[in-house]
Design an enzyme around this catalytic site. Structure first.
Site, mmCIF file in Angstrom:
data_model
loop_
_atom_site.group_PDB
_atom_site.id
_atom_site.type_symbol
_atom_site.label_atom_id
_atom_site.label_comp_id
_atom_site.label_asym_id
_atom_site.label_seq_id
_atom_site.Cartn_x
_atom_site.Cartn_y
_atom_site.Cartn_z
ATOM 1 N N ASP A 173 1.154 -1.337 0.059
ATOM 2 C CA ASP A 173 0.101 -0.215 0.180
ATOM 3 C C ASP A 173 1.079 1.537 -0.169
ATOM 4 O O ASP A 173 2.276 1.408 0.197
ATOM 5 C CB ASP A 173 -0.728 0.257 1.867
ATOM 6 N N LYS A 225 -3.690 4.281 -3.913
ATOM 7 C CA LYS A 225 -4.957 3.927 -3.477
ATOM 8 C C LYS A 225 -4.946 5.322 -4.652
ATOM 9 O O LYS A 225 -4.610 6.304 -4.777
ATOM 10 C CB LYS A 225 -6.019 4.226 -2.396
ATOM 11 N N MET A 253 -7.856 8.944 9.264
ATOM 12 C CA MET A 253 -8.284 9.593 7.922
ATOM 13 C C MET A 253 -9.071 10.862 8.841
ATOM 14 O O MET A 253 -10.378 11.258 8.023
ATOM 15 C CB MET A 253 -9.147 9.048 7.691
HETATM 16 N N1 SAH Z 1 -3.790 0.307 9.074
HETATM 17 C C1 SAH Z 1 -3.273 1.276 9.521
HETATM 18 C C2 SAH Z 1 -4.557 2.480 9.128
HETATM 19 C C3 SAH Z 1 -4.741 3.004 8.000
HETATM 20 S S1 SAH Z 1 -5.796 4.115 7.401
HETATM 21 C C4 SAH Z 1 -2.840 1.701 10.253
HETATM 22 O O1 SAH Z 1 -3.798 0.176 11.353
HETATM 23 O O2 SAH Z 1 -2.354 2.225 11.575
HETATM 24 C C5 SAH Z 1 -4.989 5.438 6.989
HETATM 25 C C6 SAH Z 1 -4.540 5.924 8.679
HETATM 26 O O3 SAH Z 1 -4.086 5.724 9.184
HETATM 27 C C7 SAH Z 1 -4.240 7.362 7.645
HETATM 28 O O4 SAH Z 1 -4.897 8.643 7.320
HETATM 29 C C8 SAH Z 1 -3.695 8.234 8.915
HETATM 30 O O5 SAH Z 1 -4.759 8.971 9.833
HETATM 31 C C9 SAH Z 1 -3.188 6.768 9.297
HETATM 32 N N2 SAH Z 1 -1.539 6.499 10.020
HETATM 33 C C10 SAH Z 1 -1.082 5.840 9.379
HETATM 34 N N3 SAH Z 1 -0.012 6.132 8.306
HETATM 35 C C11 SAH Z 1 0.079 6.874 9.977
HETATM 36 C C12 SAH Z 1 1.224 7.922 10.253
HETATM 37 N N4 SAH Z 1 3.178 7.054 10.054
HETATM 38 N N5 SAH Z 1 1.430 8.732 10.774
HETATM 39 C C13 SAH Z 1 0.506 8.874 11.175
HETATM 40 N N6 SAH Z 1 -1.045 8.713 10.767
HETATM 41 C C14 SAH Z 1 -0.940 7.093 10.583
#
Ligand code: SAH
Length: 488
Positions: free
Chosen positions: A36, A58, A173
């Site tokens: 991803d 995406k 998000m």
């Molecule tokens: N599966 C992922 C979440 C996916 S949804 C998890 O468990 O972390 C995508 C959202 O995750 C982003 O919009 C943001 O809100 C958050 N996110 C993912 N990686 C991040 C990071 N390194 N720092 C801050 N927010 C993050």
């Protein structure tokens, strides 16, 4: 044909060391990896040579179609008998659609495993110095989406329950809908002074934070142009944030280094830079193929020049294999670098620097095939000599994928060239990413180990900012620390 298998893996929030051991093991054996947008591209460097890498970034408007296409791809590769890894940011079951993928695999009877990961809500908060629960400041913790599939995208949730029942809330998000989220929480009974912390790109060098409270944060976010990917942490724990977190205080935090590489494996220097908090991408990636079963004799030479530690190892392995006693050889041993000299001496033989070489017409040079090709000038310098190829360092082309993604994400601000050979290799490879020395120099500061390396870089069109006079790990670290200090 063996049946394929799918691993649905959480890659963690960014720092590559936050991936689980199990996830890492699956990644190393995968034939195909579907990854991803939020997965740190550096993780791809641990896939096996030749693994197929499929980017599933995406496209916002083609969200649904993409997910179906991804499901289909997982099934297709598995039915071809492949070991398939689906690599997702954070934890695959937290807004990672792992349920849909698992269902698609169940439907066709493909075996799979789900490997959890560290979710961003916890990883990013911790790296920003804030624990999600605390005995004095927060007894409960919830993960909440800041965006859902309702027509407006504004999440439909039990706002009253959330506002009054949960101490710490991590919104995912949620940046776009932040004004709505804050409004709803206040309207449903949460104190407007509740601390809020935003963490963008948590756990990697790009990490940024913003603090405020429910009443002020939306405006601050707009003013600072803060954007996704970011976690919004609401709750009293957020006041535990200090000016800089333990992570942001690391001496090389925020440095994104592309480190030129000419051989297999991780260099000690790169490891040290990582330990000091830098994001380090060693490029390109190599695999070493030893030259075995070749017909060699060593008795005709009075000088043997070694061009790498691997050549030294190869030579002594040849002696062992051919049952030649070292005492039957009359030759002096020369090392072309400190490392080669050290390797010679580890076998209890005297290693002499090449510049102390005396005249001879019975000279043997041992090095890699790559060196013979790249270093023609040096090669000629030795005059009349024989050359044995001890090994070949083959470039693994898939590291260009990683490089491309790293550059797209603007994750290179410093380039380190440890040798003239590294300059040549990087420049040759980087063409695949549509980059030139000039374009790279515009993105990043260039640091060279010694004047010879700097000359090679300048000749190829780099703008060189720093030349290490005493090329060593220590001096490199010092220069980098100075750069960081000036920018803070
Ligand atoms: N599966 C992922 C979440 C996916 S949804 C998890 O468990 O972390 C995508 C959202 O995750 C982003 O919009 C943001 O809100 C958050 N996110 C993912 N990686 C991040 C990071 N390194 N720092 C801050 N927010 C993050």
């Amino acid at each position: 044909m063996t049946k394929g298998y799918v691993y649905l893996i959480g890659a963690g929030p960014g720092d590559v060391r936050l991936m689980t051991v199990k996830g890492q093991q699956c990644l190393e054996i995968a034939d195909v990896v579907l990854y991803d947008r939020l997965v740190n591209p550096l993780l791809l460097e641990t896939t096996k040579p030749g693994a197929e890498l499929v980017y599933c970034g995406k496209l916002p408007d083609r969200h649904l179609l993409r997910q179906e296409a991804i499901n289909d791809l997982l099934v297709k590769y598995a039915l071809e008998g492949k070991q398939v890894v689906r690599l997702k940011g954070g934890d695959p079951s937290v807004y990672g659609r792992v349920g849909e993928e698992a269902a698609a695999l169940e439907e066709v009877g493909v075996s799979y495993e789900i490997v959890p990961g560290i979710t961003a809500g916890i990883g990013a908060s911790t790296y920003a110095g804030v624990p999600v629960t605390h005995r004095d400041h927060g007894a409960s913790f919830a993960v909440v989406t800041g965006h859902d599939k309702s027509p407006t995208g504004q999440p439909i949730i039990d706002w009253k329950g959330l506002a009054t029942g949960i101490d710490t809330i991590a919104f995912y998000m949620g940046v776009k809908n932040l004004p709505y989220i804050c409004e709803q929480l206040i309207e449903h009974g949460r104190d407007p002074n509740t601390p809020v912390l935003l963490v963008q790109w948590g756990t990697v060098g790009k990490q940024k934070t913003l603090t405020g409270d429910l009443a002020t944060i939306a405006e601050l976010v707009q003013r600072e142009k803060f954007s996704n990917p970011a976690i919004t942490l609401v709750g009293d724990v957020a006041k535990l944030r200090t000016k800089e977190s333990w992570f942001e205080r690391q001496p090389l935090f925020g440095k994104h280094i592309l480190f030129g590489r000419t051989t297999e494996g991780r260099s000690e220097i790169a490891k040290e830079l990582t330990k000091l908090g830098a994001d380090v991408f060693e490029y390109p990636r190599f695999v070493t193929r030893e030259h075995l079963d070749i017909d060699v004799t060593f008795h005709n030479y009075d000088q043997i020049i070694f061009h790498s530690p691997k050549s030294v190892d190869w030579f002594f392995a040849q002696l062992r294999e051919k049952r030649i006693d070292i005492r039957s050889l009359q030759s002096r041993f020369y090392g072309a670098s400190q490392k080669s000299i050290k390797a010679i001496e580890s076998f209890a033989c005297l290693g002499i620097p090449v510049h102390e070489m005396i005249e001879s017409d019975k000279r043997l040079v041992i090095g890699s095939r790559n060196w013979e090709e790249r270093e023609q000038k040096r090669y000629e310098l030795y005059g009349e000599h024989d050359f044995y190829v001890s090994h070949t360092d083959e470039i693994i082309e898939q590291s260009n994928f990683t490089c491309q993604r790293i550059l797209e994400e603007n994750r290179v601000d410093t380039i380190v060239f440890p040798s003239a050979e590294a300059v040549k290799v990087v420049t040759e490879q980087i063409k695949a990413c549509q980059e030139t020395p000039d374009s790279l120099s515009k993105r990043a500061e260039v640091i060279c180990f010694g004047p010879e390396t700097a000359n090679a870089a300048i000749e190829l069109g780099y703008h060189v900012q720093h030349v290490l006079q005493e090329p060593s790990k220590l001096e490199l670290v010092k220069v980098l620390k100075d750069i960081v200090k000036q920018s803070r």
